[in-house]
Design an enzyme around this catalytic site. Structure first.
Site, PDB file in Angstrom:
ATOM      1  N   CYS A   1       0.820  -1.220   0.000  1.00  0.00           N
ATOM      2  CA  CYS A   1       0.000   0.000   0.000  1.00  0.00           C
ATOM      3  C   CYS A   1       0.851   1.267   0.000  1.00  0.00           C
ATOM      4  O   CYS A   1       0.339   2.366  -0.205  1.00  0.00           O
ATOM      5  CB  CYS A   1      -0.923   0.010   1.212  1.00  0.00           C
ATOM      6  SG  CYS A   1      -1.949  -1.442   1.321  1.00  0.00           S
TER       7      CYS A   1
ATOM      8  N   HIS B   1      -2.784   6.947   4.080  1.00  0.00           N
ATOM      9  CA  HIS B   1      -3.294   5.739   3.424  1.00  0.00           C
ATOM     10  C   HIS B   1      -4.651   5.377   4.036  1.00  0.00           C
ATOM     11  O   HIS B   1      -4.832   5.386   5.243  1.00  0.00           O
ATOM     12  CB  HIS B   1      -2.283   4.606   3.629  1.00  0.00           C
ATOM     13  CG  HIS B   1      -2.792   3.275   3.196  1.00  0.00           C
ATOM     14  ND1 HIS B   1      -3.445   3.079   2.002  1.00  0.00           N
ATOM     15  CD2 HIS B   1      -2.751   2.060   3.802  1.00  0.00           C
ATOM     16  CE1 HIS B   1      -3.781   1.812   1.890  1.00  0.00           C
ATOM     17  NE2 HIS B   1      -3.374   1.172   2.973  1.00  0.00           N
TER      18      HIS B   1
ATOM     19  N   ASN C   1      -9.934  -0.275   1.476  1.00  0.00           N
ATOM     20  CA  ASN C   1      -8.492  -0.138   1.283  1.00  0.00           C
ATOM     21  C   ASN C   1      -8.143  -0.560  -0.152  1.00  0.00           C
ATOM     22  O   ASN C   1      -8.231  -1.733  -0.489  1.00  0.00           O
ATOM     23  CB  ASN C   1      -7.775  -1.029   2.313  1.00  0.00           C
ATOM     24  CG  ASN C   1      -6.268  -0.971   2.205  1.00  0.00           C
ATOM     25  OD1 ASN C   1      -5.724  -0.452   1.237  1.00  0.00           O
ATOM     26  ND2 ASN C   1      -5.595  -1.519   3.196  1.00  0.00           N
TER      27      ASN C   1
HETATM   28  O1  UT7 Z   1      -2.760  -1.459   4.206  1.00  0.00           O
HETATM   29  C1  UT7 Z   1      -2.508  -2.236   5.321  1.00  0.00           C
HETATM   30  C2  UT7 Z   1      -3.534  -3.298   5.319  1.00  0.00           C
HETATM   31  N1  UT7 Z   1      -4.063  -3.750   6.544  1.00  0.00           N
HETATM   32  C3  UT7 Z   1      -4.542  -3.000   7.556  1.00  0.00           C
HETATM   33  O2  UT7 Z   1      -4.453  -1.819   7.638  1.00  0.00           O
HETATM   34  C4  UT7 Z   1      -5.248  -3.783   8.622  1.00  0.00           C
HETATM   35  C5  UT7 Z   1      -4.854  -3.389  10.014  1.00  0.00           C
HETATM   36  N2  UT7 Z   1      -5.708  -4.081  10.998  1.00  0.00           N
HETATM   37  C6  UT7 Z   1      -6.980  -3.706  11.204  1.00  0.00           C
HETATM   38  O3  UT7 Z   1      -7.457  -2.765  10.608  1.00  0.00           O
HETATM   39  C7  UT7 Z   1      -7.773  -4.432  12.261  1.00  0.00           C
HETATM   40  O4  UT7 Z   1      -6.923  -5.308  12.959  1.00  0.00           O
HETATM   41  C8  UT7 Z   1      -8.952  -5.264  11.653  1.00  0.00           C
HETATM   42  C9  UT7 Z   1     -10.004  -4.327  11.119  1.00  0.00           C
HETATM   43  C10 UT7 Z   1      -8.445  -6.177  10.557  1.00  0.00           C
HETATM   44  C11 UT7 Z   1      -9.593  -6.119  12.748  1.00  0.00           C
HETATM   45  O5  UT7 Z   1     -10.042  -5.293  13.803  1.00  0.00           O
HETATM   46  P1  UT7 Z   1      -9.762  -5.695  15.310  1.00  0.00           P
HETATM   47  O6  UT7 Z   1     -10.485  -4.735  16.153  1.00  0.00           O
HETATM   48  O7  UT7 Z   1      -8.284  -5.817  15.465  1.00  0.00           O
HETATM   49  O8  UT7 Z   1     -10.477  -7.094  15.401  1.00  0.00           O
HETATM   50  P2  UT7 Z   1      -9.833  -8.485  15.831  1.00  0.00           P
HETATM   51  O9  UT7 Z   1      -8.961  -9.030  14.748  1.00  0.00           O
HETATM   52  O10 UT7 Z   1      -9.276  -8.325  17.198  1.00  0.00           O
HETATM   53  O11 UT7 Z   1     -11.136  -9.369  15.913  1.00  0.00           O
HETATM   54  C12 UT7 Z   1     -12.158  -9.108  16.875  1.00  0.00           C
HETATM   55  C13 UT7 Z   1     -13.257 -10.135  16.667  1.00  0.00           C
HETATM   56  C14 UT7 Z   1     -12.769 -11.578  16.539  1.00  0.00           C
HETATM   57  O12 UT7 Z   1     -13.694 -12.402  17.212  1.00  0.00           O
HETATM   58  P3  UT7 Z   1     -13.350 -12.947  18.697  1.00  0.00           P
HETATM   59  O13 UT7 Z   1     -12.079 -13.721  18.523  1.00  0.00           O
HETATM   60  O14 UT7 Z   1     -13.195 -11.719  19.550  1.00  0.00           O
HETATM   61  O15 UT7 Z   1     -14.570 -13.761  19.006  1.00  0.00           O
HETATM   62  C15 UT7 Z   1     -12.845 -11.849  15.064  1.00  0.00           C
HETATM   63  O16 UT7 Z   1     -13.081 -13.232  14.776  1.00  0.00           O
HETATM   64  O17 UT7 Z   1     -13.954  -9.848  15.457  1.00  0.00           O
HETATM   65  C16 UT7 Z   1     -14.057 -11.025  14.662  1.00  0.00           C
HETATM   66  N3  UT7 Z   1     -14.067 -10.640  13.260  1.00  0.00           N
HETATM   67  C17 UT7 Z   1     -15.183 -10.301  12.607  1.00  0.00           C
HETATM   68  N4  UT7 Z   1     -16.467 -10.259  13.003  1.00  0.00           N
HETATM   69  C18 UT7 Z   1     -17.383  -9.860  12.113  1.00  0.00           C
HETATM   70  C19 UT7 Z   1     -13.008 -10.492  12.407  1.00  0.00           C
HETATM   71  N5  UT7 Z   1     -13.454 -10.093  11.216  1.00  0.00           N
HETATM   72  C20 UT7 Z   1     -14.788  -9.956  11.317  1.00  0.00           C
HETATM   73  C21 UT7 Z   1     -15.781  -9.544  10.420  1.00  0.00           C
HETATM   74  N6  UT7 Z   1     -17.064  -9.501  10.855  1.00  0.00           N
HETATM   75  N7  UT7 Z   1     -15.521  -9.176   9.148  1.00  0.00           N
END
Ligand code: UT7
Length: 339
Positions: A119, A258, A288
Site C-alpha cells: 500500500c 493511506h 483499502n
Molecule cells: O494497508 C494495510 C492493510 N491492513 C490493515 O491496515 C489492517 C490493520 N488491521 C486492522 O485494521 C484491524 O486489525 C482489523 C479491522 C483487521 C480487525 O479489527 P480488530 O479490532 O483488530 O479485530 P480483531 O482481529 O481483534 O477481531 C475481533 C473479533 C474476533 O472475534 P473474537 O475472537 O473476539 O470472538 C474476530 O473473529 O472480530 C471477529 N471478526 C469479525 N467479526 C465480524 C473479524 N473479522 C470480522 C468480520 N465480521 N468481518
C-alpha cells in the site's frame, strides 16, 4: 531513507482517478460471509468498496486514470519519459503492467516498470519520479497507484475480505517554478513481512494444485500486528518528514494518509495533533485500495475543493513489506510553468 528535495523543483501537474462501477456494500457482503454492516463500520469505517468487472485487470483500471491525469496536465502519452505503476496485483507476473499501460498510452519514448511496496507503493513511486526528474534524467513522469485486490482476497475469509477494494489513481510529475515536493521519508521492515503476504505464486512456492487447494494464492494478514505497525509508523514517518523539511504540523493544510481503516487514521491524526478538518478520509466509500488509496484520496480531495494551490500536503502510506513512506509538498494548480 530520508531526504530534503534540494534539486530541481518537481510537482504534480496532472491528476486522474478511476474506480470500477460495481459497488459492494456492507449489507451485501454480510450475505457472503459471517459479518455485519455494524462490525465493519465500527472496526474500520468502511461502508462500501468498488469491485472490478470480470473483464477488468489492473492495467484497465490504470488506463482511464492515466488518460485523465495526462489530459489534466496537458501532456501527451508520447511526451512521457517514464511510466511507473505501483501495484501488487499486476496483470501478470511479467511483462510489467507499466509496459502494458505505456503501450496503450502511446508512450513509445518512455521507460516503464512496476514497483512493489504494498500500500506504500504510490509514495515510493512518487519518490522515484521526483528523483528521476530532479536529477535531469526525465522531464515528464507518469506515476500510477493501482490495485485489483478483489482478485487476491479470500472471499471466504471475513477477517480480510471486508477490508479491501479496487481502484486506481495517476499523477503526472514535471519540473515547476514554485511549490512541489519538499522532502521524503521511506522505510521497510522485512522482519514483519509475513504479517501481510501472499504465500504462493512466486519462486518460493510456485503455483501447483497443492498451493491452490491450500488457498495460498490469497492475501494472508495478521490484522492486529499490522494495526500496531500502522499506528506507529503513520506517526513516526509523518513527524520525521515534517522535521527534515523544516515544517511544523500546524503548517499542514491537508493530511492524506493511506486509507486502510478509519480508526488507524483517527489515531494517527490525534497523535500528530491534526484536527479532523485537515484530514482527508474516503475509506468509507472505497475500502483499502492499496496503491490506489492515496491518489484516489487526492482526486476526491481536489474534487471537493480541499486541495488548493499553495496548500501544504502531507501524505503517508504503509503496507506490505512491511513498508512505510511519507512526503510533504506544496500543491501546485495552474499552468504558469512551461511544458
Ligand atoms: O494497508 C494495510 C492493510 N491492513 C490493515 O491496515 C489492517 C490493520 N488491521 C486492522 O485494521 C484491524 O486489525 C482489523 C479491522 C483487521 C480487525 O479489527 P480488530 O479490532 O483488530 O479485530 P480483531 O482481529 O481483534 O477481531 C475481533 C473479533 C474476533 O472475534 P473474537 O475472537 O473476539 O470472538 C474476530 O473473529 O472480530 C471477529 N471478526 C469479525 N467479526 C465480524 C473479524 N473479522 C470480522 C468480520 N465480521 N468481518
Amino acid at each position: 531513507m530520508i531526504g530534503v528535495c534540494n534539486g530541481r523543483s518537481v510537482s504534480i501537474t496532472g491528476l486522474g482517478c478511476y474506480a470500477p462501477e460495481r459497488v459492494l456494500g456492507n449489507d451485501e457482503l454480510s450475505g457472503m460471509v459471517d459479518t455485519s454492516d455494524e462490525w465493519i463500520r465500527t472496526r474500520t469505517g468502511i461502508r462500501e468498496r468498488r469491485i472490478a468487472a470480470a473483464h477488468e485487470a489492473t492495467s484497465d483500471l490504470c488506463l482511464p486514470a492515466a488518460e485523465a491525469a495526462l489530459a489534466d496536465a496537458g501532456v501527451k502519452g508520447s511526451e512521457l519519459d517514464l511510466v511507473i505503476v505501483a501495484t501488487i496485483t499486476a496483470d501478470m507476473i511479467f511483462p510489467s503492467t507499466a509496459a502494458i499501460l505505456a503501450d496503450r498510452l502511446g508512450a513509445e519514448r518512455a521507460a516503464a516498470y512496476d514497483l512493489s511496496a504494498g500500500c506504500t507503493g504510490f509514495v515510493y513511486a512518487l519518490t522515484q519520479g521526483y528523483g528521476t526528474i530532479s536529477a535531469g534524467l526525465a522531464r515528464r513522469v507518469l506515476v500510477v497507484g493501482a490495485d485489483t485486490l478483489s482478485r487476491v482476497v479470500d472471499w471466504d475469509d471475513r477477517s480480510t475480505c471486508v477490508l479491501f477494494g479496487d481502484g486506481a489513481g495517476a499523477v503526472v510529475l514535471e519540473p515547476v517554478e514554485r511549490g512541489g515536493f519538499h522532502a521524503f521519508e521511506l522505510g521497510a521492515d522485512g522482519a514483519g513481512g509475513m504479517d501481510l503476504y501472499m504465500p504462493a505464486g512466486g519462486s518460493r512456492r510456485p503455483a501447483s494444485a497443492e498451493t491452490v487447494a491450500a488457498r495460498e494464492h490469497y492475501v494472508k494478514m495478521n490484522g492486529r500486528e499490522v494495526y500496531k505497525f500502522a499506528t506507529r509508523v503513520l506517526v513516526s514517518s509523518a513527524k520525521a518528514v515534517l522535521e527534515v523539511s523544516g515544517k511544523d504540523v500546524g503548517d499542514v493544510d491537508l493530511y492524506v494518509p493511506h486509507q486502510a481503516n478509519l480508526r488507524i487514521i483517527e489515531h494517527a491524526a490525534k497523535k500528530l495533533g491534526i484536527e479532523e478538518e485537515r484530514v482527508f478520509v474516503n475509506v468509507d466509500r472505497y475500502g483499502n485500495t492499496s496503491s490506489g488509496s492515496i491518489p484516489l484520496a487526492l482526486g476526491d480531495a481536489r474534487a471537493s475543493g480541499r486541495l488548493k494551490d499553495g496548500a501544504l500536503v502531507l501524505m503517508t502510506g504503509m503496507g506490505a513489506g512491511l513498508t512505510w513512506g511519507s512526503n510533504v509538498m506544496t500543491w501546485t494548480e495552474g499552468r504558469e510553468y512551461e511544458h
